[in-house]
Write an enzyme that holds these catalytic residues in place. Sequence first.
Site, mmCIF file in Angstrom:
data_model
loop_
_atom_site.group_PDB
_atom_site.id
_atom_site.type_symbol
_atom_site.label_atom_id
_atom_site.label_comp_id
_atom_site.label_asym_id
_atom_site.label_seq_id
_atom_site.Cartn_x
_atom_site.Cartn_y
_atom_site.Cartn_z
ATOM 1 N N LYS A 200 -64.044 88.637 -90.799
ATOM 2 C CA LYS A 200 -62.863 89.033 -90.231
ATOM 3 C C LYS A 200 -61.735 88.088 -90.396
ATOM 4 C CE LYS A 200 -62.235 88.478 -86.131
ATOM 5 N NZ LYS A 200 -60.900 87.491 -85.494
ATOM 6 N N ASN A 201 -62.105 86.835 -90.187
ATOM 7 C CA ASN A 201 -61.067 85.564 -90.426
ATOM 8 C C ASN A 201 -60.594 85.108 -91.596
ATOM 9 O OD1 ASN A 201 -61.203 85.523 -87.323
ATOM 10 N ND2 ASN A 201 -62.136 83.496 -87.564
ATOM 11 N N ARG B 245 -53.655 87.925 -82.232
ATOM 12 C CA ARG B 245 -52.936 86.651 -82.385
ATOM 13 C C ARG B 245 -52.644 86.256 -83.824
ATOM 14 N NH1 ARG B 245 -51.887 83.179 -78.548
ATOM 15 N NH2 ARG B 245 -51.945 81.786 -80.148
ATOM 16 N N CYS C 159 -53.744 83.138 -74.210
ATOM 17 C CA CYS C 159 -54.852 84.191 -74.505
ATOM 18 C C CYS C 159 -56.125 83.715 -73.414
ATOM 19 C CB CYS C 159 -55.225 84.503 -75.612
ATOM 20 S SG CYS C 159 -56.246 83.216 -76.673
ATOM 21 N N ARG D 267 -52.756 78.349 -77.186
ATOM 22 C CA ARG D 267 -52.619 78.573 -78.433
ATOM 23 C C ARG D 267 -51.374 78.791 -79.037
ATOM 24 N NH1 ARG D 267 -57.351 82.778 -80.015
ATOM 25 N NH2 ARG D 267 -57.033 81.860 -81.938
ATOM 26 N N PRO D 268 -50.576 77.819 -78.894
ATOM 27 C CA PRO D 268 -49.355 77.809 -79.597
ATOM 28 C C PRO D 268 -49.343 77.977 -81.127
ATOM 29 C CG PRO D 268 -49.897 75.402 -78.943
ATOM 30 C CD PRO D 268 -50.916 76.406 -78.342
ATOM 31 N N ILE D 269 -48.056 78.189 -81.463
ATOM 32 C CA ILE D 269 -47.844 78.428 -82.992
ATOM 33 C C ILE D 269 -46.788 77.343 -83.418
ATOM 34 C CG2 ILE D 269 -48.971 80.513 -83.272
ATOM 35 C CD1 ILE D 269 -46.018 81.666 -83.954
ATOM 36 N N ASP D 270 -46.685 76.188 -82.726
ATOM 37 C CA ASP D 270 -45.494 75.108 -82.889
ATOM 38 C C ASP D 270 -45.925 74.616 -84.318
ATOM 39 O OD1 ASP D 270 -47.947 74.304 -81.653
ATOM 40 O OD2 ASP D 270 -46.860 72.348 -81.515
ATOM 41 N N LEU D 271 -47.158 74.711 -84.566
ATOM 42 C CA LEU D 271 -47.336 73.750 -85.904
ATOM 43 C C LEU D 271 -46.794 74.715 -87.225
ATOM 44 C CD1 LEU D 271 -50.799 71.979 -85.122
ATOM 45 C CD2 LEU D 271 -48.433 70.983 -84.977
ATOM 46 N N ASP E 254 -66.304 79.043 -82.668
ATOM 47 C CA ASP E 254 -66.503 80.527 -82.458
ATOM 48 C C ASP E 254 -68.180 80.590 -82.281
ATOM 49 O OD1 ASP E 254 -64.055 81.052 -82.619
ATOM 50 O OD2 ASP E 254 -64.023 81.765 -84.618
ATOM 51 N N ILE F 14 -62.030 72.332 -78.779
ATOM 52 C CA ILE F 14 -60.853 73.017 -79.864
ATOM 53 C C ILE F 14 -59.952 73.858 -78.679
ATOM 54 C CG2 ILE F 14 -60.164 74.762 -81.584
ATOM 55 C CD1 ILE F 14 -62.022 72.238 -82.693
ATOM 56 N N ARG G 35 -63.608 93.991 -81.624
ATOM 57 C CA ARG G 35 -62.528 93.273 -82.529
ATOM 58 C C ARG G 35 -63.015 92.640 -83.767
ATOM 59 N NH1 ARG G 35 -59.821 88.942 -79.817
ATOM 60 N NH2 ARG G 35 -59.097 88.633 -81.758
HETATM 61 C C1 UD1 Z 1 -58.806 80.167 -85.995
HETATM 62 C C2 UD1 Z 1 -59.806 81.385 -85.756
HETATM 63 C C3 UD1 Z 1 -60.424 81.412 -84.706
HETATM 64 C C4 UD1 Z 1 -61.172 80.162 -84.437
HETATM 65 C C5 UD1 Z 1 -60.019 79.102 -84.581
HETATM 66 C C6 UD1 Z 1 -60.811 77.588 -84.410
HETATM 67 C C7 UD1 Z 1 -58.687 83.172 -87.249
HETATM 68 C C8 UD1 Z 1 -57.925 84.501 -87.169
HETATM 69 N N1 UD1 Z 1 -59.128 82.533 -86.148
HETATM 70 O O1 UD1 Z 1 -57.794 80.315 -85.130
HETATM 71 O O2 UD1 Z 1 -61.582 82.474 -84.615
HETATM 72 O O3 UD1 Z 1 -61.559 80.077 -83.000
HETATM 73 O O4 UD1 Z 1 -59.589 79.115 -85.668
HETATM 74 O O5 UD1 Z 1 -61.719 77.571 -85.487
HETATM 75 O O6 UD1 Z 1 -58.938 82.470 -88.319
HETATM 76 N N2 UD1 Z 1 -52.706 74.679 -82.310
HETATM 77 C C9 UD1 Z 1 -51.737 74.190 -81.908
HETATM 78 N N3 UD1 Z 1 -50.208 74.475 -82.517
HETATM 79 C C10 UD1 Z 1 -50.442 75.357 -83.456
HETATM 80 C C11 UD1 Z 1 -51.627 75.920 -84.069
HETATM 81 C C12 UD1 Z 1 -52.765 75.659 -83.252
HETATM 82 O O7 UD1 Z 1 -51.695 73.564 -80.901
HETATM 83 O O8 UD1 Z 1 -49.431 75.851 -84.083
HETATM 84 C C13 UD1 Z 1 -53.979 74.081 -81.591
HETATM 85 C C14 UD1 Z 1 -54.710 75.304 -80.898
HETATM 86 O O9 UD1 Z 1 -54.002 75.573 -79.602
HETATM 87 C C15 UD1 Z 1 -55.994 74.970 -80.687
HETATM 88 C C16 UD1 Z 1 -56.155 73.983 -82.207
HETATM 89 O O10 UD1 Z 1 -54.833 73.823 -82.525
HETATM 90 O O11 UD1 Z 1 -56.333 74.042 -79.909
HETATM 91 C C17 UD1 Z 1 -56.953 74.963 -83.268
HETATM 92 O O12 UD1 Z 1 -56.462 76.194 -83.367
HETATM 93 P P1 UD1 Z 1 -56.376 76.719 -84.833
HETATM 94 O O13 UD1 Z 1 -57.207 76.387 -85.597
HETATM 95 O O14 UD1 Z 1 -54.728 77.203 -85.100
HETATM 96 O O15 UD1 Z 1 -56.920 78.381 -84.433
HETATM 97 P P2 UD1 Z 1 -56.483 79.619 -84.971
HETATM 98 O O16 UD1 Z 1 -56.088 79.468 -86.266
HETATM 99 O O17 UD1 Z 1 -55.460 80.672 -84.148
#
Ligand code: UD1
Length: 484
Positions: free
Chosen positions: A72-73, A146, A170, A175-179, A358, A380, A450
Site C-alpha cells: 500500500k505504501n 493522510r 491523527c 503528524r505535521p507536514i511542515d517538512l 508499522d 517515530i 485501509r
Molecule cells: C509513512 C508511512 C507510515 C509509516 C511512517 C513511518 C506511508 C503512506 N505511510 O508515513 O505507514 O508509519 O512512514 O515509517 O508511506 N514529520 C514531521 N514533519 C513532516 C513530516 C513528518 O515532523 O513534515 C514527522 C512525523 O510526525 C513523524 C516522523 O516525522 O514523527 C516520521 O513521519 P513520516 O516518515 O513522514 O511518516 P509518513 O510519511 O506520514
Amino acid sequence: MKLVPKSPNGGSRKAEPLLSGGVPGFKKPVSRSRTIRIDFRNVAIAPESLMDKFVIRGGNPLVGSVRISGAKNAALPAMAAAILTDEPVILENIPDVRDIHTERNLLVSMGADVELGYGRASHRTTISCNNLVNPEAAYELVKTMRASTLVLGPLLARMGRARVSQPGGCAIGARPIDLHIKGLERLGATIKQEHGYIEASAERLHGGHIIFDKITVTGTEDLMMAATLAQGETIMENCAREPEVTDLAALLTKMGAKIEGAGTHTIRIHGVKKLHGARHRIIPDRIEAGTFVIAAVLTGGDLQLTNCDPSHLGSLIQKLEECGVSIKAGTDSMRVTNGHQLVAADISTEEFPGFPTDMQAQYMTLATQSQGTSIITENIFENRFMHAHELVRMGANIRVEGSRAIVRGKTPLSSAAVQCSDLRASASLVIAALVADGETIIDRVYHVDRGYERIEEKLKGVGAQIRRIGEILPKRAAAPSVVA
Ligand code: UD1
C-alpha cells in the site's frame, strides 16, 4: 475497455466528479471528456462498512500458504506519480484496500481517468492524467487518508498550482507536514496556508538543496516527485531509505526522471522538462508479510509466504530469531515455523533499515506471549500505543511509560470485545484474537480494511476461525460493465 460507475443501489449512473469546488483559474470539469472510470463495486467505503466487526475464535495454528499483496505504501506514491505525466501509467500489483480506493477517488476528482483491471488483472490500475482540471485534495479525502498529501509535489510540478487540505492530527500523533512545505519552498514554491488548506503555486519549480530536519518517508517521496520536473539539480539530504522510496524512484526513472541515490540518505535529481508513461510492478507489502509472520509464530503454525521480499524484513527477521523463531527466507518467499517457547527481546522503532514503527503493535502482541520482559520503545510517533490498552483488556501485562511500553510475559490472552484505533493497532488485535481463549469481537475493522487486502479470507485460507459481521461490502465482480 471502460468501466462504468455504479450507483449505490446497483444501477449504472453517469460519471460525475466525486468532489466539487475548483480552484480559481482552473476550468470546471467537462463531463463529455471526463470519462471517469471507477467501478464502484470495488470501492469499499460504503458508510455501512464502518459497522463491520470481526469475530475470531482463537486456538488454530496457521498452516499453509499466503500470497502477500502489493505494498500500500508504495502504491500510494506511485499513483500520485501519474500526475507528473499526460501519458498513461500502468501499475501492477496494486493492493485492493480502502486507502487505494480513496486515492483513486482523489485522482478522479482532479480529472484523472482511472481504469481498473479485472479477472486475472484485478490488481492492475491504469491512470491517465491528460485532462487534469482540478488540482485540489479536499478535506473529506485527506482526513481519511493522510497520504493524500502526496499529490502536493506532483500537482505543483506539473500544473504549477495545488490546493491540498491540511491533514491535522491523527490517532498516532500530530503528524505535521511542515517538512514537505519547507522543501517545496526551497524549490521555489510560494505557499499560503489558510482556511485549513495549503495553497501552493510556482511558475516552474527550480532545483535546490534540501536537508530534511527529520527523516520523513512521504516527505522524501513528495519532494522527489516535485524535483523530477524542476529546472536544474536538486540535492536532498537526510532522506528516508525505505524500500517504498526506492520503488517510487524506480517508477519515476522508467517515466524518464533522472534520479541517483534512492535508498541512501542523499538523493540527487536532475530535473527534466517532461515525463512519459510507464508500466511498473509495485513491491510486495513488507508490513502485511511481517503481520502474517507474527500471526504464524504465535499460533504455533507453519506458514509459507509467497510473493514477498524478505530482504525488506531484515530487522524483523533478526529480532524474531533472537526470540527463538525459525525463519527460512528465499528470494521471494519465506517459511515460518514455531513450536518453541518464545523469549523476550527489546525493540526500538527506527527508520529503515531499523525496526519499522508499522510492526511495533504486532510485535507487542508477540511480546505478551514471550517469556520475560520486553521493552518496546516507539521513536517515530508520539502516541502509538493505543493497542496496549486493548491488549491489557485481553489479559496482557503492559505498562506504558511515555515512549516506552514494558511488556511482561507470558500471560494467557482471553477473548474480549475490543476496538481498533488505527491500521496497525488493528492488526495487533487480530493476532491477539488468534491466540486468545474463546471468541473475540473486534470492532471498527474499517481500520484494517485501509491496509490489509481481504485479511479474513487470507487467514481463513490457512486455518483461522474468523468471520466478518455487519458486512455489506460489495464483492469484486467477475467482470466489470462495459461502455461502448
Ligand atoms: C509513512 C508511512 C507510515 C509509516 C511512517 C513511518 C506511508 C503512506 N505511510 O508515513 O505507514 O508509519 O512512514 O515509517 O508511506 N514529520 C514531521 N514533519 C513532516 C513530516 C513528518 O515532523 O513534515 C514527522 C512525523 O510526525 C513523524 C516522523 O516525522 O514523527 C516520521 O513521519 P513520516 O516518515 O513522514 O511518516 P509518513 O510519511 O506520514
